[in-house]
Design a protein around this motif. Structure first.
Motif, short mmCIF file in Angstrom:
data_model
loop_
_atom_site.label_atom_id
_atom_site.label_comp_id
_atom_site.label_asym_id
_atom_site.label_seq_id
_atom_site.Cartn_x
_atom_site.Cartn_y
_atom_site.Cartn_z
N TRP A 36 -2.19 9.17 -0.22
CA TRP A 36 -2.57 8.89 1.16
C TRP A 36 -3.43 10.03 1.70
N ARG A 49 -0.10 3.68 8.30
CA ARG A 49 -0.59 3.78 6.93
C ARG A 49 -0.86 2.38 6.41
N LEU A 51 -2.80 -0.34 3.75
CA LEU A 51 -3.45 -0.68 2.48
C LEU A 51 -4.46 -1.79 2.76
N ILE A 53 -7.26 -4.39 0.96
CA ILE A 53 -7.86 -4.98 -0.23
C ILE A 53 -8.75 -6.14 0.21
N ILE A 83 1.14 -0.64 -6.51
CA ILE A 83 0.68 0.02 -5.29
C ILE A 83 1.79 0.04 -4.23
N MET A 84 2.44 -1.10 -4.05
CA MET A 84 3.50 -1.18 -3.06
C MET A 84 4.64 -0.22 -3.40
N HIS A 87 2.91 3.70 -3.19
CA HIS A 87 2.32 4.14 -1.92
C HIS A 87 3.14 3.75 -0.69
N PRO A 89 2.95 1.30 1.70
CA PRO A 89 2.20 1.16 2.96
C PRO A 89 3.06 0.49 4.03
N VAL A 92 -0.42 -4.24 5.29
CA VAL A 92 -1.44 -4.61 4.31
C VAL A 92 -2.45 -5.52 4.98
N TYR A 261 -9.14 -0.37 -4.13
CA TYR A 261 -8.41 -0.62 -2.89
C TYR A 261 -8.53 0.61 -2.02
N LEU A 263 -6.70 3.21 0.92
CA LEU A 263 -5.56 3.72 1.68
C LEU A 263 -6.13 4.37 2.94
N CYS A 276 -9.42 4.09 -3.78
CA CYS A 276 -8.66 4.29 -5.02
C CYS A 276 -9.08 3.25 -6.06
#
Length: 308
Positions: A36, A49, A51, A53, A83-84, A87, A89, A92, A261, A263, A276
């Motif tokens: 992050w 925060r 994510l 996509i 990712i989940m 990271h 988030p 999303v 993707y 962040l 990323c």
């Protein structure tokens, strides 16, 4: 017979470990290398925060081979869940073109599409997911009612966190002549980069862009559609507007060999972005070949056959 059995067990174990690494572990290895982005001030309660996509392009029943469909969906599912996990988030955002054939689907097919998407891109109960409509989801100017009925579209009022922080999320990029000004490593290759955009099809019109930016006065804009990366600096001294527009590359290996993707750490007064990468297919293939070669070498080399 005992030596042959031992060698066979060694070979099968190596193949199993190769599949485990190339289909599961490699996503964690690559994704863990991105973190992050941090602001240079202590974290506040209003920090979000997110994510982001774009352009997953799930195949429908009209195009594509079933094996290609299964492979791409498996890759995106494993990448997204990794990712989940790593990271975590808080929200999303999916910037449109979730589907590849949504505009041609019947209501039943569209409903199946939606259910399949939410199974592949499953988020925990404490994480919100907002989706933006893309042209491949509903077409350009029709079927909007159906899309909203299936709760696929995210209108501006639903994006309370980001709209109050003046972050605009959309599928289409703002008006620009082409991607010629894009110089990022994941920008469109030449000569595609210089291909002129079709107004209102490849980007918003100049009028729509002027209207939106003057009304919202965004601090940042995120969009998809092009499948490539681009960073555009917008400045209008007359309207006292200045911001960056980020084109988010496609999340699908069907659209690019190196899906990406973003962040994004967002606060009312500021934001920071990390782009990323996901594993390249060539990296996965080369890794698999090397691991299989090592497995064969240690399973069937002459010295092993001569041992007890």
């Amino acid at each position: 017979m005992r030596r042959i059995t031992k060698n066979l067990i060694t070979f099968l174990s190596g193949i199993l470990l190769t599949a485990l690494y190339c289909e599961f572990i490699i996503y964690y290895v690559v994704i863990a290398q991105c973190t992050w982005p941090e602001l240079n001030i202590p974290r506040s309660r209003t920090e979000l925060r997110a994510l982001i996509i774009a352009d997953t392009h799930l195949l429908g029943s009209r195009k594509g081979h079933w094996l290609d469909k299964w492979r791409r969906e498996w890759q995106m599912h494993r990448a997204f869940q990794s990712i989940m996990t790593l990271h975590e988030p808080e929200t999303v955002f999916v910037l449109g073109d979730l589907f590849d054939e949504g505009e041609w689907s019947s209501d039943k097919q569209f409903q199946d599409y939606v259910e399949r998407f939410y199974k592949l891109f499953l988020v925990p109960d404490n994480v919100s997911m907002q989706t933006v409509v893309g042209n491949h989801d509903i077409g350009f100017h029709y079927k909007v009612a159906r899309c909203c009925r299936h709760k696929l579209a995210a209108a501006y009022p639903e994006l309370d966190n980001c709209m109050t922080m003046q972050i605009r999320l959309a599928h289409f990029p703002l008006y620009r002549m082409s991607d010629a000004l894009c110089t990022e490593p994941d920008a469109p290759p030449l000569p595609l980069r210089n291909k002129r955009f079709r107004n209102k099809i490849d980007s918003l019109s100049r009028e729509a862009t002027t209207y939106l930016t003057s009304k919202i006065k965004p601090r940042a804009v995120f969009g998809g559609h092009t499948h490539h990366g681009c960073l555009v600096h917008h400045k209008d001294d007359k309207e006292n507007i200045e911001f960056y527009e980020y084109s988010v590359p496609s999340f699908s290996w069907r659209n690019r060999p190196d899906p990406k993707y973003m962040l994004v750490t967002i606060r009312p007064e500021s934001y920071v972005v990390n782009k990323c990468g996901l594993p390249k297919e060539t990296t996965i293939a080369i890794t698999a070949v090397i691991l299989v070669f090592i497995t064969c070498y240690y399973s069937f080399r002459t010295r092993l056959i001569g041992r007890r």
